[in-house]
Design an enzyme around this catalytic site. Sequence first.
Site, PDB file in Angstrom:
ATOM      1  N   ASP A 104       1.104  -0.798   0.070  1.00  0.00           N
ATOM      2  CA  ASP A 104       0.282  -0.168  -0.042  1.00  0.00           C
ATOM      3  C   ASP A 104       0.705   1.446   0.222  1.00  0.00           C
ATOM      4  O   ASP A 104       2.352   1.321   0.726  1.00  0.00           O
ATOM      5  CB  ASP A 104      -0.688  -0.363   1.341  1.00  0.00           C
TER       6      ASP A 104
ATOM      7  N   TYR B  62     -11.226   6.387 -14.984  1.00  0.00           N
ATOM      8  CA  TYR B  62     -11.578   4.719 -14.548  1.00  0.00           C
ATOM      9  C   TYR B  62     -12.239   3.229 -15.954  1.00  0.00           C
ATOM     10  O   TYR B  62     -11.702   2.232 -14.944  1.00  0.00           O
ATOM     11  CB  TYR B  62     -12.549   4.820 -13.214  1.00  0.00           C
TER      12      TYR B  62
ATOM     13  N   LYS C  20     -10.064   0.039 -16.279  1.00  0.00           N
ATOM     14  CA  LYS C  20     -10.294  -1.330 -15.697  1.00  0.00           C
ATOM     15  C   LYS C  20     -11.038  -2.392 -16.971  1.00  0.00           C
ATOM     16  O   LYS C  20     -11.506  -3.597 -16.846  1.00  0.00           O
ATOM     17  CB  LYS C  20     -12.326  -1.177 -15.195  1.00  0.00           C
TER      18      LYS C  20
END
Length: 310
Positions: A39, A165, A169
Site C-alpha cells: 500500500d 477509470y 478497468k
Amino acid sequence: MAGISFEGRVAIVTGAGAGLGRSHALGLAERGAKVVVNDLGVSTAGEAAAPAAEAVVEEIRAAGGEAMAHGADVSDAAQVADMMAQAMNAWGRVDIVVNNAGILRDKTFAKMDLSDFRKVIEVHLMGATTVTHAAWPILRDQKYGRVVMTSSASGIYGNFGQSNYGAAKMGVVGLMNVLALEGARDNIRVNTLAPTAATRMTEDLLPPEALEVLEPEAITPGLLYLVSEDAPTRTILGAGAGVFAQTRIYETPGVLLQGEDNTPEAVAAAFERIHDAQGQRELPDAFAQTRKFARRAAEAKGLSLPWGED
C-alpha cells in the site's frame, strides 16, 4: 471438494491497506499464505495520506500469520522490483499476485484534465501490468502462478463520469485475456475480479442502505477461489453482497456482405441480423474471429480453408 488452503504459498496484494485489498490479504493469510501487504499510503485520489499497510501486517501477525509491508508505487518499475526482491529474499517464491491498487479521479470527459485520465490509467492498468510483469519470470520458473486483475462494472458496462477509470478497468480485461493464453503452458492462471463493495472509493457514490450489504468481506471468498490451486483461467467474476456472477463477451454469427453488396447501406439494412443474438458464442482468442470471417467468405466463393470450426 477439499478445503482451499494456501499453506506454503506467497501472495502479493496491492492496495491492501484498506477495503478490498485488506480483506483479501487477511483472507489469504487466514488460510496459510505468507502475504506482502502493498500500500502506497494515499487517499482515493492518489494524494499523500497515512500509511496503512503496517496496520494490516500487524493484524495478520496477531492472528499467527506471516506478512510484510511494502509501500511500492505499483506504477514504478524500480519500486515494484524491490518489492518482488524482498518477497523472494524472505520466502523464496511468489505464487499469487492480486492487482487491487487503484484511485479515482471522477469527472465528465469534457471537464477532465488529461493528466487525471493518465494518472488513473497509470495506477490501474500500468500498475497491474508492472506488478505482473515483475512476477512473471518467477511464476514461469516455478511452473505455477495465480494472477487476478481487478476490473469494474464501470469498465465492462460504463458509468457516467468515469471515462478514465472505465478505460483502465476494461484494459485489465484485455491484459487478462492475453496473459491467460501466454501463461497456460506454465500453469499460470489469470482471472479478473469485478467487485462492487463498500470501500473508500465507493462510500460517496452509494446510499447507506447499499453500503450496509456491500461489505468487502463478502467478495473475498470469490478472490480466494480465483487464486486457488483449482482456479479457472480467463474468467471475469462479478462479485458483490455475497452474489457472484460470470461476465462473458460474446460475438454474434454475423452477416456476410461481399462485392457490390458490401456497402454502408447494406450494413445498415442488415444491422438487425448482425445484432441478432441467436447463435452467439464466446471466442477462444483473436485469431478465432479471423478464421470465422475468412471461412465464411471463402465458403461463399467455393473455396476451402484448412481450418475447422473452433
